[in-house]
Design an enzyme around this catalytic site. Structure first.
Site, mmCIF file in Angstrom:
data_model
loop_
_atom_site.group_PDB
_atom_site.id
_atom_site.type_symbol
_atom_site.label_atom_id
_atom_site.label_comp_id
_atom_site.label_asym_id
_atom_site.label_seq_id
_atom_site.Cartn_x
_atom_site.Cartn_y
_atom_site.Cartn_z
ATOM 1 N N ASP A 12 27.739 27.390 3.727
ATOM 2 C CA ASP A 12 27.738 26.656 4.906
ATOM 3 C C ASP A 12 27.198 25.311 4.685
ATOM 4 O OD1 ASP A 12 28.594 28.856 6.211
ATOM 5 O OD2 ASP A 12 26.568 29.768 6.411
ATOM 6 N N LYS A 15 30.981 22.241 3.055
ATOM 7 C CA LYS A 15 32.113 22.123 1.918
ATOM 8 C C LYS A 15 33.422 21.602 2.566
ATOM 9 C CE LYS A 15 31.264 26.144 0.126
ATOM 10 N NZ LYS A 15 30.153 26.382 0.793
ATOM 11 N N GLY A 39 33.669 30.303 6.025
ATOM 12 C CA GLY A 39 34.135 29.629 7.165
ATOM 13 C C GLY A 39 33.840 28.011 6.927
ATOM 14 N N HIS A 40 35.043 27.468 7.072
ATOM 15 C CA HIS A 40 35.175 26.038 6.739
ATOM 16 C C HIS A 40 35.341 25.147 8.007
ATOM 17 C CE1 HIS A 40 35.916 26.231 2.169
ATOM 18 N NE2 HIS A 40 34.592 26.645 2.412
ATOM 19 N N GLN A 219 31.348 29.852 -0.296
ATOM 20 C CA GLN A 219 29.833 30.276 -0.404
ATOM 21 C C GLN A 219 29.357 29.498 -1.224
ATOM 22 O OE1 GLN A 219 32.449 33.140 -1.391
ATOM 23 N NE2 GLN A 219 32.701 33.214 0.986
ATOM 24 N N THR A 234 26.961 37.763 -2.326
ATOM 25 C CA THR A 234 28.304 38.108 -2.010
ATOM 26 C C THR A 234 28.884 38.944 -3.472
ATOM 27 O OG1 THR A 234 30.628 37.469 -1.274
ATOM 28 C CG2 THR A 234 29.595 35.890 -2.787
ATOM 29 N N ARG A 298 27.322 34.195 13.988
ATOM 30 C CA ARG A 298 25.903 34.488 13.897
ATOM 31 C C ARG A 298 25.245 33.261 13.892
ATOM 32 N NH1 ARG A 298 25.659 38.431 8.758
ATOM 33 N NH2 ARG A 298 26.998 37.026 8.215
ATOM 34 N N LEU A 327 22.895 14.594 7.169
ATOM 35 C CA LEU A 327 21.658 13.820 7.080
ATOM 36 C C LEU A 327 21.317 13.399 8.478
ATOM 37 C CD1 LEU A 327 19.335 12.661 5.461
ATOM 38 C CD2 LEU A 327 20.954 10.336 5.343
HETATM 39 P P1 IMP Z 1 29.944 39.331 2.224
HETATM 40 O O1 IMP Z 1 30.291 38.207 1.235
HETATM 41 O O2 IMP Z 1 30.669 39.334 3.497
HETATM 42 O O3 IMP Z 1 30.094 40.585 1.327
HETATM 43 O O4 IMP Z 1 28.328 39.078 2.650
HETATM 44 C C1 IMP Z 1 27.558 38.857 1.518
HETATM 45 C C2 IMP Z 1 26.328 37.865 1.974
HETATM 46 O O5 IMP Z 1 26.839 36.645 1.797
HETATM 47 C C3 IMP Z 1 25.992 37.736 3.458
HETATM 48 O O6 IMP Z 1 24.585 37.291 3.527
HETATM 49 C C4 IMP Z 1 26.940 36.832 3.975
HETATM 50 O O7 IMP Z 1 26.014 36.296 5.264
HETATM 51 C C5 IMP Z 1 26.763 35.724 2.894
HETATM 52 N N1 IMP Z 1 27.938 34.829 2.975
HETATM 53 C C6 IMP Z 1 29.179 35.267 2.637
HETATM 54 N N2 IMP Z 1 30.208 34.331 2.750
HETATM 55 C C7 IMP Z 1 29.424 33.223 3.184
HETATM 56 C C8 IMP Z 1 29.779 32.107 3.547
HETATM 57 O O8 IMP Z 1 30.972 31.432 3.465
HETATM 58 N N3 IMP Z 1 28.735 31.278 4.014
HETATM 59 C C9 IMP Z 1 27.594 31.665 4.381
HETATM 60 N N4 IMP Z 1 27.216 32.976 3.946
HETATM 61 C C10 IMP Z 1 28.017 33.701 3.441
#
Ligand code: IMP
Length: 421
Positions: A12, A15, A39-40, A219, A234, A298, A327
Site C-alpha cells: 500500500d 505503487k 490493491g492498486h 505488496q 504473504t 479494512r 508527502l
Molecule cells: P495474503 O497475501 O492474503 O495471504 O495476506 C498475508 C498478509 O499480507 C496480510 O497481512 C495481508 O493484509 C497482507 N497483504 C497482502 N497483500 C497486500 C497488499 O497488497 N497490501 C498490503 N497488505 C497486503
C-alpha cells in the site's frame, strides 16, 4: 531499458499511481508476484480504479501487459478487470498470461476460511496462501492447463478427491463438483485462451530488443515470504530477488529499481509494527491518507516512517532510487517524527530483525523534525516545497541511502514531482 517498481514497506505504498505513471512510456508491463491480494489505486483520465491483478499497461493502447509465472491468477477477477478497463479505454487490452502461473480456484478461498488464516494472520482472504501451497506441493492447476481441458479435468479430479478425503465433514468441500469447476474456469478464460503461453521468452525478447519494460511489484518488502516479518507475511517473494525467478530470466538487466515508500507507514492485517500510532495522530493519518484497503476495505494501521525498516528494504531490493509518496498527508500534522533506531530490551539496535517475534519487542527511537502547515498538493517541483518538507525529503534520502527520484503530493498523476530516475 527496464525498470522495476518495488514496495519498501508492508504494501500500500502507492505503487499503483507510480506504475500507472511509468507505464505510459512502457512497451510492456509485467506483474511479477502475488495475485488479487494486491490493491492498486489508479486515476486514469480523471476516473478512479481499484485494480488487483491486471498490470497498469492495460490502460494504454500500445502497451502489452504480462502476468508472469510467479503470479497466482483468479480468472473471475482478471475477467472483470479486463472488462472494466476495456469499457473505459474503448478497446480490449493486450494481456498475456504465463502458462506456468497458477490458478486460484474457488476451493482455495474456502480452504483459507476453513483453516482460519484470515482471522489469525489478517490475510486478504483471496485464497493466496492455499494456492501457493498447492503449487509447492505439486497439486496446483496452472494457466497452461486451460489449453488442454482433459489435463485440466484430470488434475482437478485428483485435487478434489484429495480435498474431499482431507475434509470429510466440510459440507462446502463435499459439494464441489469437478465438472462445474472446469466449466467455470473455461468460461472465464475463453477470451484470453489465445494469450496464454511462454511468458519468459516473450519478456526475454522484449528485453533483448531494448524495449521499455516495466516490472510491477505487488505488496512490499516487509511482507516477503522469506525476508519479511514472518509469519505475518504473504506467500510469495515480493522483492527484486524474486523477480528473476518469477519471470524465468536469471539476473535480468533492470537498470532502475525504484523503491516506493510512503512518507509515513501503514500496515493491514496482523503483525508487529513498531511505529504504529494508536492515538489521534494515527487516526489523522488514516483519515487524511484515506487509509482503507483497496482489496478488503479494512482500515489500515498508521504510524510514523520507520527508517530502520526502510534501510533494510532498500538493501533487500537493491533499490537505486526512491519514490516518496503521500508527502501531502503530513501537511499540518505538527512536529514530524522518524524512527532511526529501535530500543530492544534496553539495547539500541539499528538493524532490522529478521524475526517478527523480535520486532514485536522493539520500541522506536525517534528523531523529531519541524512540520509544515502549507498545503503542498499543487507543488510540482522540489524547490516549491516548504523548507521543512524539503528537509524531510532530504532526511528520508539520507536514511535510505538513495535519492528520491519521485515525490508524490496527491493521488492524481499531475500531483507528482519527477526528478528523473
Ligand atoms: P495474503 O497475501 O492474503 O495471504 O495476506 C498475508 C498478509 O499480507 C496480510 O497481512 C495481508 O493484509 C497482507 N497483504 C497482502 N497483500 C497486500 C497488499 O497488497 N497490501 C498490503 N497488505 C497486503
Amino acid at each position: 531499458m527496464a525498470t522495476a517498481v518495488l514496495g519498501l514497506q508492508w504494501g500500500d505504498e502507492g505503487k499503483g499511481k507510480i506504475t500507472h505513471l511509468l507505464a505510459r512510456d512502457a512497451d510492456m508491463v509485467v506483474r511479477f508476484n502475488g495475485g488479487p491480494n494486491a490493491g492498486h489505486t489508479v486515476i486514469d483520465r480523471g476516473k478512479k480504479f481499484g485494480t488487483h491483478l491486471i498490470p497498469a499497461g492495460a490502460f494504454y493502447s500500445d502497451t502489452e501487459s504480462v502476468l508472469a509465472g510467479g503470479t497466482v491468477i483468479d480468472l473471475s477477477v482478471l475477467r472483470e478487470e479486463i472488462d472494466v478497463i476495456a469499457a473505459h479505454v474503448g478497446e480490449w487490452p493486450s494481456v498475456f498470461v504465463a502458462e506456468n502461473a497458477h490458478l486460484i480456484l474457488p476451493y482455495h478461498r474456502l480452504l483459507e476460511e476453513l483453516e482460519g488464516s484470515g482471522s489469525r494472520f489478517g490475510t486478504t482472504r483471496r485464497g493466496i496462501g492455499p494456492t501457493y501451497r498447492d503449487k509447492a506441493m505439486h497439486i496446483g492447476v496452472r494457466a497452461g492447463d486451460l489449453l488442454r481441458p482433459d489435463v485440466l479435468r484430470t488434475r482437478l479430479q485428483w485435487r478434489v478427491n484429495l480435498l474431499k478425503r482431507s475434509w470429510p465433514d466440510a459440507e462446502e468441500i463435499q459439494a464441489i463438483e469437478v465438472e462445474g469447476l472446469v466449466n467455470e474456469a473455461m468460461d472465464r478464460a475463453e477470451p484470453i485462451l489465445g494469450s496464454i503461453g511462454d511468458a519468459a521468452t516473450r519478456i526475454g525478447e522484449a528485453l533483448d530488443r531494448g524495449k521499455n519494460v516495466l516490472f510491477e511489484g505487488a505488496q512490499g518488502a516487509l511482507l516477503d515470504v522469506d525476508h519479511g516479518t514472518y509469519p505475518y507475511v504473504t506467500s510469495s517473494p515480493t522483492t527484486f530477488a524474486g523477480l528473476g525467478q518469477s519471470i524465468g530470466i536469471p539476473c535480468p538487466d533492470v537498470e532502475h529499481r525504484l523503491g516506493i515508500a510512503k512518507a509515513y507507514t501503514t500496515r493491514v492485517g496482523a503483525g508487529p509494527f513498531p511505529t504504529e500510532l494508536c492515538d489521534d495522530t494515527g487516526e489523522r493519518l488514516q483519515r487524511a491518507g484515506g487509509e482503507f484497503g483497496v482489496t478488503t476495505g479494512r482500515p489500515r494501521r498508521c504510524g510514523w516512517l520507520d527508517g530502520v525498516a526502510l534501510r533494510y528494504a532498500v538493501r533487500l531490493n537493491g533499490a537505486t532510487s526512491l519514490a516518496l509518496t503521500k508527502l501531502d498527508v503530513l501537511s499540518g500534522i505538527g512536529t514530524v517524527r522518524v524512527c532511526v533506531a529501535y530500543d530492544c530490551d534496553g539495547r539500541t539496535r539499528t538493524s532490522f530483525p529478521l524475526s517478527g517475534d523480535v520486532l514485536e519487542c522493539c520500541r522506536p527511537v525517534y528523531e523529531e523534525m519541524d512540520g509544515w502547515d502549507e498545503s503542498i498538493d499543487a507543488v510540482t517541483c522540489l524547490e516549491e516545497l516548504p523548507s521543512q518538507a524539503r528537509a524531510y525529503v532530504e532526511r528520508v534520502e539520507s536514511i535510505a541511502g538513495i535519492p528520491a527520484s519521485i515525490v508524490s503530493t496527491g493521488p492524481a498523476p499531475e500531483q507528482t514531482i519527477v526528478r528523473g530516475l
